[in-house]
Design a protein around this motif. Structure first.
Motif, PDB file in Angstrom:
ATOM      1  N   UNK A   1     -38.624  24.037 -69.179  1.00  0.00           N
ATOM      2  CA  UNK A   1     -38.524  22.821 -69.973  1.00  0.00           C
ATOM      3  C   UNK A   1     -37.095  22.548 -70.415  1.00  0.00           C
ATOM      4  N   UNK A   2     -36.889  21.370 -70.978  1.00  0.00           N
ATOM      5  CA  UNK A   2     -35.584  21.029 -71.522  1.00  0.00           C
ATOM      6  C   UNK A   2     -35.147  21.995 -72.611  1.00  0.00           C
ATOM      7  N   UNK A   3     -36.069  22.408 -73.455  1.00  0.00           N
ATOM      8  CA  UNK A   3     -35.737  23.366 -74.513  1.00  0.00           C
ATOM      9  C   UNK A   3     -35.250  24.681 -73.918  1.00  0.00           C
ATOM     10  N   UNK A   4     -35.901  25.121 -72.847  1.00  0.00           N
ATOM     11  CA  UNK A   4     -35.529  26.388 -72.224  1.00  0.00           C
ATOM     12  C   UNK A   4     -34.175  26.292 -71.514  1.00  0.00           C
ATOM     13  N   UNK A   5     -33.915  25.140 -70.899  1.00  0.00           N
ATOM     14  CA  UNK A   5     -32.618  24.962 -70.252  1.00  0.00           C
ATOM     15  C   UNK A   5     -31.500  24.875 -71.300  1.00  0.00           C
ATOM     16  N   UNK A   6     -31.774  24.180 -72.392  1.00  0.00           N
ATOM     17  CA  UNK A   6     -30.785  24.101 -73.476  1.00  0.00           C
ATOM     18  C   UNK A   6     -30.486  25.479 -74.042  1.00  0.00           C
ATOM     19  N   UNK A   7     -31.511  26.299 -74.148  1.00  0.00           N
ATOM     20  CA  UNK A   7     -31.319  27.662 -74.647  1.00  0.00           C
ATOM     21  C   UNK A   7     -30.373  28.439 -73.740  1.00  0.00           C
ATOM     22  N   UNK A   8     -30.517  28.265 -72.418  1.00  0.00           N
ATOM     23  CA  UNK A   8     -29.623  28.941 -71.472  1.00  0.00           C
ATOM     24  C   UNK A   8     -28.191  28.452 -71.644  1.00  0.00           C
ATOM     25  N   UNK A   9     -28.023  27.143 -71.859  1.00  0.00           N
ATOM     26  CA  UNK A   9     -26.685  26.581 -72.042  1.00  0.00           C
ATOM     27  C   UNK A   9     -26.026  27.120 -73.305  1.00  0.00           C
ATOM     28  N   UNK A  10     -26.779  27.207 -74.382  1.00  0.00           N
ATOM     29  CA  UNK A  10     -26.233  27.737 -75.641  1.00  0.00           C
ATOM     30  C   UNK A  10     -25.909  29.222 -75.496  1.00  0.00           C
ATOM     31  N   UNK A  11     -26.781  29.956 -74.828  1.00  0.00           N
ATOM     32  CA  UNK A  11     -26.532  31.383 -74.590  1.00  0.00           C
ATOM     33  C   UNK A  11     -25.222  31.579 -73.838  1.00  0.00           C
ATOM     34  N   UNK A  12     -24.983  30.751 -72.819  1.00  0.00           N
ATOM     35  CA  UNK A  12     -23.758  30.867 -72.041  1.00  0.00           C
ATOM     36  C   UNK A  12     -22.538  30.484 -72.886  1.00  0.00           C
ATOM     37  N   UNK A  13     -22.664  29.426 -73.673  1.00  0.00           N
ATOM     38  CA  UNK A  13     -21.551  29.008 -74.528  1.00  0.00           C
ATOM     39  C   UNK A  13     -21.147  30.134 -75.475  1.00  0.00           C
ATOM     40  N   UNK A  14     -22.119  30.780 -76.082  1.00  0.00           N
ATOM     41  CA  UNK A  14     -21.835  31.895 -76.982  1.00  0.00           C
ATOM     42  C   UNK A  14     -21.231  33.078 -76.223  1.00  0.00           C
ATOM     43  N   UNK A  15     -21.733  33.287 -75.019  1.00  0.00           N
ATOM     44  CA  UNK A  15     -21.281  34.418 -74.218  1.00  0.00           C
ATOM     45  C   UNK A  15     -19.803  34.317 -73.864  1.00  0.00           C
ATOM     46  N   UNK A  16     -19.312  33.082 -73.634  1.00  0.00           N
ATOM     47  CA  UNK A  16     -17.898  32.906 -73.279  1.00  0.00           C
ATOM     48  C   UNK A  16     -17.027  32.596 -74.496  1.00  0.00           C
ATOM     49  N   UNK A  17     -17.641  32.613 -75.678  1.00  0.00           N
ATOM     50  CA  UNK A  17     -16.881  32.406 -76.901  1.00  0.00           C
ATOM     51  C   UNK A  17     -16.513  30.970 -77.189  1.00  0.00           C
ATOM     52  N   UNK A  18     -17.312  30.037 -76.681  1.00  0.00           N
ATOM     53  CA  UNK A  18     -17.050  28.612 -76.912  1.00  0.00           C
ATOM     54  C   UNK A  18     -17.658  28.202 -78.246  1.00  0.00           C
ATOM     55  N   UNK A  19     -16.846  28.169 -79.298  1.00  0.00           N
ATOM     56  CA  UNK A  19     -17.364  27.845 -80.629  1.00  0.00           C
ATOM     57  C   UNK A  19     -17.421  26.340 -80.886  1.00  0.00           C
ATOM     58  N   UNK A  20     -16.604  25.576 -80.168  1.00  0.00           N
ATOM     59  CA  UNK A  20     -16.687  24.112 -80.289  1.00  0.00           C
ATOM     60  C   UNK A  20     -17.060  23.537 -78.924  1.00  0.00           C
ATOM     61  N   UNK A  21     -18.111  22.713 -78.902  1.00  0.00           N
ATOM     62  CA  UNK A  21     -18.676  22.231 -77.651  1.00  0.00           C
ATOM     63  C   UNK A  21     -18.874  20.723 -77.713  1.00  0.00           C
TER      64      UNK A  21
END
Length: 393
Positions: free
Chosen positions: A161-181
């Protein structure tokens, strides 16, 4: 949300449905429409709506070929309930009006189940058509939360679902240290829904969403949003639309001075993205996506079988379409007939059914318990997206 069983009318109010649905947006097809009035012999007809024209037409061929491969294998193994499956396909062009017309055509042609649906905006308006006709749907690609929110008992999603895909995107953002998106959408149901889910989850995770923009699809100049991204300098921008506009925005943003990560959603994951963006403009591009056959260990024979059928390698959503047919066929076999309520019960009763995405058991909302999204990146030699990070650690 629990879905209760209910009896279905067998009189199809197609004209009335079309009049109402032309004002909305949708696509999909089904395998239990005829019910007890369907012929007890002859092929069991299943329908697929997919884009065979328009900017997303490449996906239609992938989906049709994947579905047809499953049909061929099932028929070679004796069919379903002793009958062959027959796949009927109609173009939805990722357009709501075209999808409504195609859905009505499939119903008239006697399908009893649907295994289609790529663009969520084209799939949404077809849900009431198939629901009224008593046709259950296993949707292989479209994954907007709005599809689930309709609460229709015959609608099942085998893409995350969209919620699950968004969760993956946020997980990746945090993983690479992207605090502003940043997040950019194209106002379609799928894109806007995913952008909203990402914004909500990113904010909850403590990320600062410094840019939130909506563009108009079909244009060639996105310099305004490109300039905004360059000025605000987010570490990561999440583009939730399709590759036609995404490739242009990636190129124009880089020309404007944006040098962060350009993360794209699954609607942009296709080799055409690199073609549109151009050489030298995809080094910073990654995507959220479910795994394609070439990323899956042990899929060599399936790929060879697909290529023998299609004459070309499989692409995105070929495996999901393949599994949609298999899931629907198993539910009909378990039901013992093509009655709507019985097939729905068969779908709800599947437990750890083997699919490319892993063992499938539907949740109470008829979605997957896990989205299965990974991070993919562009191979600079071929332009194709390849596995980059499975997000497992």
């Amino acid at each position: 949300m629990q879905f209760g069983s209910r009896r279905r009318k067998r009189v199809l109010h197609i004209a009335a449905a079309a009049g109402v649905l032309a004002l909305t947006a949708g696509c999909s097809s089904g395998l239990a429409g005829g019910g007890s009035e369907a012929a007890d012999d002859g092929p069991i007809k299943i329908g697929m709506l997919a884009p065979f024209s328009g900017s997303e037409s490449a996906f239609g061929a992938y989906m049709e070929n994947g579905a047809q491969l499953a049909v061929n294998e099932i028929n070679a193994d004796g069919g379903v309930l002793g009958r062959d499956l027959e796949l009927l396909v109609e173009d939805d062009a990722c357009d709501a009006t075209t999808a409504v017309s195609g859905a009505n055509k499939l119903v008239t042609d006697g399908i009893v189940a649907s295994v289609g649906g790529y663009c969520s905006g084209a799939t949404l308006p077809t849900l009431p058509i198939f629901d009224e006709a008593g046709i259950p749907m296993v949707i292989p690609a479209a994954n907007s939360n709005e599809l689930v929110d309709q609460g229709l008992p015959g609608v099942f999603l085998i893409n995350g679902t969209g919620d699950q895909q968004a969760e993956a995107a946020v997980t990746y953002a945090k993983q690479i240290g992207a605090t502003n998106v940043a997040v950019v959408d194209d106002a379609t149901s799928y894109s806007a829904d995913l952008a909203a889910a990402f914004t909500e989850q990113a904010t909850a995770a403590g990320l600062d969403v410094v840019v939130s923009e909506t563009i108009t699809p079909g244009e060639n100049d996105y310099s305004a949003v490109a300039t905004t991204l360059a000025a605000q300098k987010p570490a990561l921008v999440y583009w939730t639309g399709y590759y036609q506009e995404g490739g242009l925005i990636a190129r124009q943003s880089q020309d404007a001075g944006f040098d962060g990560v350009f993360l794209v959603a699954d609607g942009s994951v296709d080799a055409k993205f690199a073609e549109i963006a151009g050489e030298g403009y995809t080094d910073n591009v990654v995507g959220t996506f479910t795994q394609t056959p070439d990323m899956i260990e042990g899929a060599d024979q399936w790929i060879a079988d697909y290529e023998e059928l299609a004459g070309d390698p499989p692409g995105p959503y070929s495996t999901q379409a393949y599994d949609a047919v298999r899931v629907m066929a198993q539910a009909i076999e378990d039901a013992g007939d093509t009655e709507f309520d019985n097939v729905v019960a068969g779908l709800e009763g599947l437990s750890d059914f083997d699919t490319f995405a892993g063992p499938l058991t539907f949740t109470d909302t008829h979605t997957l318990s896990g989205g299965g999204f990974v991070i993919v990146a562009i191979d600079p030699t071929t332009g194709a997206f390849v596995l980059e990070d499975d997000l497992q650690g």
